[in-house]
Design a protein around this motif. Sequence first.
Motif, PDB file in Angstrom:
ATOM      1  N   MET A  60      43.744  77.402  31.561  1.00 20.18           N
ATOM      2  CA  MET A  60      43.492  76.345  32.865  1.00 20.18           C
ATOM      3  C   MET A  60      44.435  75.306  32.474  1.00 20.18           C
ATOM      4  O   MET A  60      44.300  74.571  32.159  1.00 20.18           O
ATOM      5  N   ASP A  61      45.450  75.383  33.638  1.00 21.64           N
ATOM      6  CA  ASP A  61      46.182  74.158  33.335  1.00 21.64           C
ATOM      7  C   ASP A  61      45.340  73.064  33.902  1.00 21.64           C
ATOM      8  O   ASP A  61      44.413  72.324  34.843  1.00 21.64           O
ATOM      9  N   SER A  62      45.736  72.068  33.065  1.00 24.01           N
ATOM     10  CA  SER A  62      45.550  70.526  33.181  1.00 24.01           C
ATOM     11  C   SER A  62      46.640  69.217  32.987  1.00 24.01           C
ATOM     12  O   SER A  62      47.190  69.692  32.788  1.00 24.01           O
ATOM     13  N   VAL A  73      33.191  61.634  40.732  1.00 23.75           N
ATOM     14  CA  VAL A  73      32.549  63.197  40.627  1.00 23.75           C
ATOM     15  C   VAL A  73      33.666  63.423  38.978  1.00 23.75           C
ATOM     16  O   VAL A  73      31.842  64.242  38.192  1.00 23.75           O
ATOM     17  N   LEU A  74      34.293  63.019  39.162  1.00 21.78           N
ATOM     18  CA  LEU A  74      35.168  63.059  37.643  1.00 21.78           C
ATOM     19  C   LEU A  74      34.499  62.904  36.409  1.00 21.78           C
ATOM     20  O   LEU A  74      34.318  63.266  35.684  1.00 21.78           O
ATOM     21  N   LYS A  75      34.173  61.471  36.145  1.00 22.89           N
ATOM     22  CA  LYS A  75      32.852  60.460  35.483  1.00 22.89           C
ATOM     23  C   LYS A  75      31.721  61.728  35.540  1.00 22.89           C
ATOM     24  O   LYS A  75      30.996  60.958  34.196  1.00 22.89           O
ATOM     25  N   THR A  76      30.789  62.051  36.496  1.00 21.34           N
ATOM     26  CA  THR A  76      29.928  62.794  36.711  1.00 21.34           C
ATOM     27  C   THR A  76      30.056  64.073  35.827  1.00 21.34           C
ATOM     28  O   THR A  76      29.366  64.718  35.313  1.00 21.34           O
ATOM     29  N   VAL A  84      42.431  66.604  33.118  1.00 24.28           N
ATOM     30  CA  VAL A  84      41.347  66.956  34.411  1.00 24.28           C
ATOM     31  C   VAL A  84      42.616  68.378  34.922  1.00 24.28           C
ATOM     32  O   VAL A  84      43.564  68.316  35.110  1.00 24.28           O
ATOM     33  N   PRO A  85      41.489  69.446  34.948  1.00 20.78           N
ATOM     34  CA  PRO A  85      41.580  71.132  35.477  1.00 20.78           C
ATOM     35  C   PRO A  85      42.333  70.612  36.833  1.00 20.78           C
ATOM     36  O   PRO A  85      41.572  69.978  36.997  1.00 20.78           O
ATOM     37  N   LYS A  86      43.589  71.423  36.922  1.00 23.72           N
ATOM     38  CA  LYS A  86      43.918  71.222  38.687  1.00 23.72           C
ATOM     39  C   LYS A  86      42.732  71.926  39.307  1.00 23.72           C
ATOM     40  O   LYS A  86      42.453  72.123  39.979  1.00 23.72           O
ATOM     41  N   GLN A  87      41.823  73.088  38.675  1.00 23.16           N
ATOM     42  CA  GLN A  87      41.100  73.722  39.693  1.00 23.16           C
ATOM     43  C   GLN A  87      40.235  73.106  40.085  1.00 23.16           C
ATOM     44  O   GLN A  87      39.115  72.881  41.011  1.00 23.16           O
TER      45      GLN A  87
END
Length: 79
Positions: free
Chosen positions: A1-3, A17-20, A42-45
């Motif tokens: 998976m691309d990050s 959301v990212l922190k959670t 952070v994954p693009k997906q």
Amino acid sequence: MDSLAFYETSDIVLAAVLKTQGYKLHEIKLNGNKGIFKFLNVPKQLLIDFDTGALQVEPVNFNNSIKSLTTAVRRLPRG
């Protein structure tokens, strides 16, 4: 998976959301009265899922993340 090695956003909802979701908050910069939140790997997906409404988070943790990020921005030194 691309990050993305580094991902920056001024969207406090997305930052919460990212922190959670457990992504590492690398730094917070101030831009006017807003925070710019910089996360690592952070994954693009995940961003696509956020944009399309396919992402779910636990509400209490999300609310706590919003509060802690808001407090962190307020505590940043003003230039």
